[in-house]
Write a protein that holds these residues in place. Structure first.
Motif, short mmCIF file in Angstrom:
data_model
loop_
_atom_site.label_atom_id
_atom_site.label_comp_id
_atom_site.label_asym_id
_atom_site.label_seq_id
_atom_site.Cartn_x
_atom_site.Cartn_y
_atom_site.Cartn_z
N LEU A 42 0.82 -1.22 0.00
CA LEU A 42 0.00 0.00 0.00
C LEU A 42 0.85 1.26 0.00
CD1 LEU A 42 -2.72 -1.10 2.59
CD2 LEU A 42 -2.90 -1.10 0.10
N ALA A 43 2.13 1.12 -0.33
CA ALA A 43 3.04 2.27 -0.23
C ALA A 43 2.55 3.46 -1.03
CB ALA A 43 4.44 1.85 -0.69
N GLU A 44 2.04 3.22 -2.21
CA GLU A 44 1.59 4.33 -3.05
C GLU A 44 0.46 5.10 -2.38
OE1 GLU A 44 -0.19 5.13 -7.55
OE2 GLU A 44 0.35 3.10 -6.90
N PHE A 45 -0.41 4.37 -1.69
CA PHE A 45 -1.53 5.04 -1.00
C PHE A 45 -1.03 5.75 0.26
CE2 PHE A 45 -3.31 1.51 -3.39
CZ PHE A 45 -4.33 2.13 -4.09
N HIS A 46 -0.13 5.10 1.00
CA HIS A 46 0.38 5.70 2.23
C HIS A 46 1.19 6.95 1.98
CE1 HIS A 46 0.09 1.77 4.82
NE2 HIS A 46 -1.08 2.19 4.37
N GLU A 47 1.84 7.04 0.82
CA GLU A 47 2.74 8.16 0.55
C GLU A 47 2.10 9.24 -0.32
OE1 GLU A 47 6.07 6.23 -1.22
OE2 GLU A 47 6.54 5.05 0.59
N GLN A 48 0.82 9.14 -0.58
CA GLN A 48 0.17 10.13 -1.44
C GLN A 48 0.18 11.51 -0.80
OE1 GLN A 48 -4.35 9.76 -1.63
NE2 GLN A 48 -3.86 7.89 -0.45
N GLU A 49 0.26 12.53 -1.66
CA GLU A 49 0.21 13.92 -1.21
C GLU A 49 -1.24 14.38 -1.22
OE1 GLU A 49 2.60 15.95 -0.14
OE2 GLU A 49 4.21 14.45 -0.35
N LEU A 50 -1.69 14.90 -0.09
CA LEU A 50 -3.07 15.36 0.00
C LEU A 50 -3.17 16.83 -0.40
CD1 LEU A 50 -4.25 13.68 3.33
CD2 LEU A 50 -4.21 12.76 1.00
N ALA A 51 -4.18 17.14 -1.20
CA ALA A 51 -4.40 18.52 -1.66
C ALA A 51 -5.43 19.18 -0.76
CB ALA A 51 -4.86 18.51 -3.11
N TRP A 52 -4.97 19.79 0.30
CA TRP A 52 -5.87 20.45 1.25
C TRP A 52 -6.37 21.78 0.67
CZ3 TRP A 52 -7.77 17.94 5.28
CH2 TRP A 52 -7.04 16.89 5.83
N ALA A 53 -7.64 22.06 0.93
CA ALA A 53 -8.24 23.33 0.51
C ALA A 53 -9.39 23.64 1.45
CB ALA A 53 -8.74 23.23 -0.94
N PRO A 54 -9.78 24.91 1.56
CA PRO A 54 -10.94 25.22 2.42
C PRO A 54 -12.17 24.44 1.97
CG PRO A 54 -9.76 27.22 1.80
CD PRO A 54 -9.18 26.11 0.97
N CYS A 55 -12.89 23.88 2.92
CA CYS A 55 -14.13 23.16 2.60
C CYS A 55 -15.13 24.15 2.00
CB CYS A 55 -14.71 22.51 3.84
SG CYS A 55 -13.61 21.34 4.66
N THR A 56 -15.88 23.70 1.03
CA THR A 56 -16.80 24.59 0.33
C THR A 56 -18.21 24.57 0.91
OG1 THR A 56 -17.29 22.83 -1.27
CG2 THR A 56 -15.51 24.37 -1.82
N GLU A 57 -18.60 23.51 1.59
CA GLU A 57 -19.96 23.42 2.13
C GLU A 57 -20.12 24.36 3.32
OE1 GLU A 57 -18.85 19.40 0.39
OE2 GLU A 57 -17.93 20.90 1.71
N GLU A 58 -21.29 24.96 3.42
CA GLU A 58 -21.53 25.95 4.47
C GLU A 58 -21.34 25.38 5.86
OE1 GLU A 58 -25.03 29.05 5.99
OE2 GLU A 58 -25.30 27.88 4.15
N VAL A 59 -21.81 24.14 6.07
CA VAL A 59 -21.72 23.54 7.40
C VAL A 59 -20.28 23.20 7.77
CG1 VAL A 59 -22.02 21.14 6.67
CG2 VAL A 59 -22.85 21.86 8.92
N LEU A 60 -19.37 23.21 6.79
CA LEU A 60 -17.97 22.87 7.04
C LEU A 60 -17.06 24.09 7.00
CD1 LEU A 60 -17.71 19.64 4.83
CD2 LEU A 60 -18.28 19.80 7.26
N GLN A 61 -17.64 25.27 7.02
CA GLN A 61 -16.83 26.47 6.94
C GLN A 61 -15.82 26.52 8.09
OE1 GLN A 61 -16.87 28.94 4.38
NE2 GLN A 61 -17.90 27.12 3.54
N GLY A 62 -14.59 26.93 7.75
CA GLY A 62 -13.51 26.99 8.73
C GLY A 62 -12.65 25.75 8.77
N LEU A 63 -13.07 24.69 8.08
CA LEU A 63 -12.30 23.45 8.04
C LEU A 63 -11.55 23.33 6.72
CD1 LEU A 63 -14.98 20.95 9.43
CD2 LEU A 63 -13.18 22.13 10.71
N GLU A 64 -10.50 22.53 6.74
CA GLU A 64 -9.82 22.14 5.52
C GLU A 64 -10.36 20.79 5.06
OE1 GLU A 64 -5.28 23.26 5.78
OE2 GLU A 64 -5.93 22.34 7.67
N CYS A 65 -10.46 20.62 3.74
CA CYS A 65 -10.95 19.36 3.19
C CYS A 65 -9.96 18.80 2.18
CB CYS A 65 -12.31 19.55 2.53
SG CYS A 65 -13.71 19.63 3.70
N ALA A 66 -9.97 17.48 2.06
CA ALA A 66 -9.11 16.79 1.09
C ALA A 66 -9.74 15.46 0.75
CB ALA A 66 -7.70 16.60 1.65
N GLY A 67 -9.25 14.85 -0.32
CA GLY A 67 -9.66 13.51 -0.70
C GLY A 67 -8.49 12.55 -0.60
#
Length: 536
Positions: A42-67
């Motif tokens: 699972l090395a490729e999954f464990h070492e992936q770079e996450l693209a953090w960005a401000p969450c767009t949903e209103e209920v999540l305002q103030g949080l960072e989101c990533a996939g």
């Protein structure tokens, strides 16, 4: 002033509320089969770079989101991939940061990114990066489980004809879901969600994770600890499920727990007959509710916007109300309109209209019933239909309120024909620190005995919330006798002995300020579902 909210339950609204109130049990089973879950595969999954960005949903305002990318099938990590959506609230005191706290709201099927910002201002939020996660198949994770069909009806007190109808609907629902997403459904399991959690941990470059789970999330946390004991540090399991037995056996314990709450509530209502007029004895109060249910079966109310309020909605709702003793006064005031057959106040009807409009909009916090059903099919269900029907006839008589006979009738998983990739994980604690558990004495989602059994299985301390029918107790602004030991454990590493915390007392008529003429009348029923706890 206390606020509460009652939402009349009917049709799809009732299905959503009931599904969200569920908790999972862990059937005893063999160890999962060998799979390439080691770091090299699972090395490729464990070492992936996450693209953090401000969450767009209103209920999540103030949080960072990533996939986070994870394998659909962990036995084939080079195969199809899915994405798990996560949120992050960074520790507010970074100089004292002690890692991540991964969270789960319950369900199964509850999106969890909203929990990322839930603990702002608490000691926990000071020292942990709190990670919310929409488990695979739900929320903003993709692909999302969506069968494209209607869920099965919810009948707490079904007639013989409705038992047969529910059986046919369960067959229809399962067949249509298998046709629509049969390639995905077998991989929507608790074990795979736990494996996703470990990929999240690794992608965040953390050696270990800390964990806070509610309701079904307690089972998920225990599965994670069983699969990855060397990677789990401190964990809190709030409102635990039972560690033994197949799913259905666990769910069948809910109906008697609702009945116990109904006995508490009807006795209280009888003591306040002068204010309520439901009856001066417990028997008279029950008779009043029975008469109201019978009337609504013959003549459902249609004055609640967006709903046809029938006997099933009433039976389910009264059972829910019976659990929340701190709101018995306000909720009984609302029930009075139903009992007397009177029109609802204008402000109350307007609130229901607004809620009906909200239900038509997509909400990232809503329970995913299709995912929930897929997860429940990870365990075997009894195959003999006559057994279900006999149980349904018994439960409708003995436990007609709350979930009633819902879990007694055949479930879609009864008719599952898809292969299960692996049996459920056998829970054990071997190699990770003892978790801290919390259980309510009158909890009807995960009855108290389940918490006792889970504490015994994991050899862990248990906080008992006495005299309380709630579900999910470590809440910001909640009981200090729960919050203090939980935060001392998570922040300072102080493991308490078993202890008892007194829950909120029953309301007394006439001792609270008059509510505002809007939503203050209403009771806390539908906020609970999403989290199965911190309103799961």
């Amino acid at each position: 002033m206390r606020t509460a909210r009652v939402i009349p339950m009917a049709s799809g609204v009732l299905v959503t509320a009931l599904a969200a109130s569920l908790a999972a049990a862990s059937p005893a089973a063999a160890d999962p089969p060998d799979s390439p879950a080691d770091d090299s595969a699972l090395a490729e999954f464990h070492e992936q770079e996450l693209a953090w960005a401000p969450c767009t949903e209103e209920v999540l305002q103030g949080l960072e989101c990533a996939g986070v990318e994870v394998p659909l099938d962990y036995s084939d990590p080079d195969g199809e991939r899915v994405t798990v959506a996560i949120s992050r609230a960074r520790a507010s005191a970074p100089d004292r940061r002690r890692g991540i706290l991964l969270t789960n709201p319950g369900g199964p099927g509850g999106p969890g990114r909203v929990l990322g910002g839930y603990y702002e201002g608490t000691r926990v939020g000071e020292v942990y990066d709190v990670i919310g996660m929409d488990p695979r198949g739900t929320g903003a994770s993709s692909p999302r489980m969506d069968c494209g069909n209607d869920p099965v009806p919810v009948y707490p007190r079904p007639t013989n004809a409705e038992i047969s109808e529910a059986t046919r609907e369960a067959i229809r629902y399962q067949r249509e879901c298998q046709r629509a997403q049969g390639g995905l459904r077998p991989h929507m399991t608790t074990a795979n969600t736990a494996r996703d959690m470990d990929v999240v941990r690794a992608a965040l470059d953390e050696e270990k994770t800390n964990y806070l789970g509610y309701s079904y999330g307690t089972y998920l946390g225990a599965v994670y600890g069983s699969l990855f004991p060397e990677r789990l540090d401190r964990s809190v399991l709030d409102s635990p499920v039972h560690p033994d037995g197949v799913w259905r056996e666990m769910f069948l314990t809910q109906a008697p727990a609702y009945s116990a709450n109904m006995d508490r509530y009807t006795a209280w209502a009888a003591r306040h007959d002068g204010a309520l007029g439901f009856g001066s004895t417990q028997e008279e109060v029950y008779a009043t509710f029975e008469a109201t249910s019978a009337r609504l079966r013959e003549e459902p109310r249609e004055d609640i916007p967006g709903l046809v309020y029938d006997s099933h909605a009433f039976d389910f709702e009264v059972g829910q109300i019976s659990r929340y003793q701190q709101f018995w006064d306000l909720n009984s005031d609302y029930l009075g309109y139903l009992v007397r057959g009177e029109p609802l106040p204008t402000a109350l009807a307007s609130e229901f209209e607004a809620l009906a409009e909200e239900d038509e909009e997509e909400d990232v916090t809503l329970m995913n019933v299709d995912l929930q059903t897929a997860v429940l099919c990870e365990a075997e269900w009894p195959g003999r239909i006559s057994r279900y029907h006999a149980d349904a006839r018994e439960y409708r008589e003995e436990h007609p309120y709350g979930v009633g006979a819902y879990w007694s009738v055949p479930h879609p998983c009864t008719f599952n024909t898809l292969d299960r990739p692996e049996p459920p994980v056998e829970l054990e604690r071997d190699g990770y620190p003892e978790p801290l558990l919390i259980a309510g004495e009158f909890d009807a989602n995960t009855p108290y005995e389940a918490g006792v059994a889970m504490a015994k299985r994991l050899e862990s301390p248990l906080i008992t919330v006495a005299g309380d029918g709630g579900h999910g107790f470590y809440l910001p602004g909640g009981l200090e006798c729960v919050a203090d030991p939980v935060e001392a454990y998570l922040v300072d590493g102080v493991v308490p002995d078993d202890l008892t915390c007194q829950g909120l007392p029953p309301a007394e008529m006439g001792t609270q300020p008059e509510p505002e003429p809007d939503t203050e009348h209403l009771a806390p029923m539908r906020e609970e579902p999403v989290l199965g706890g911190p309103v799961v």
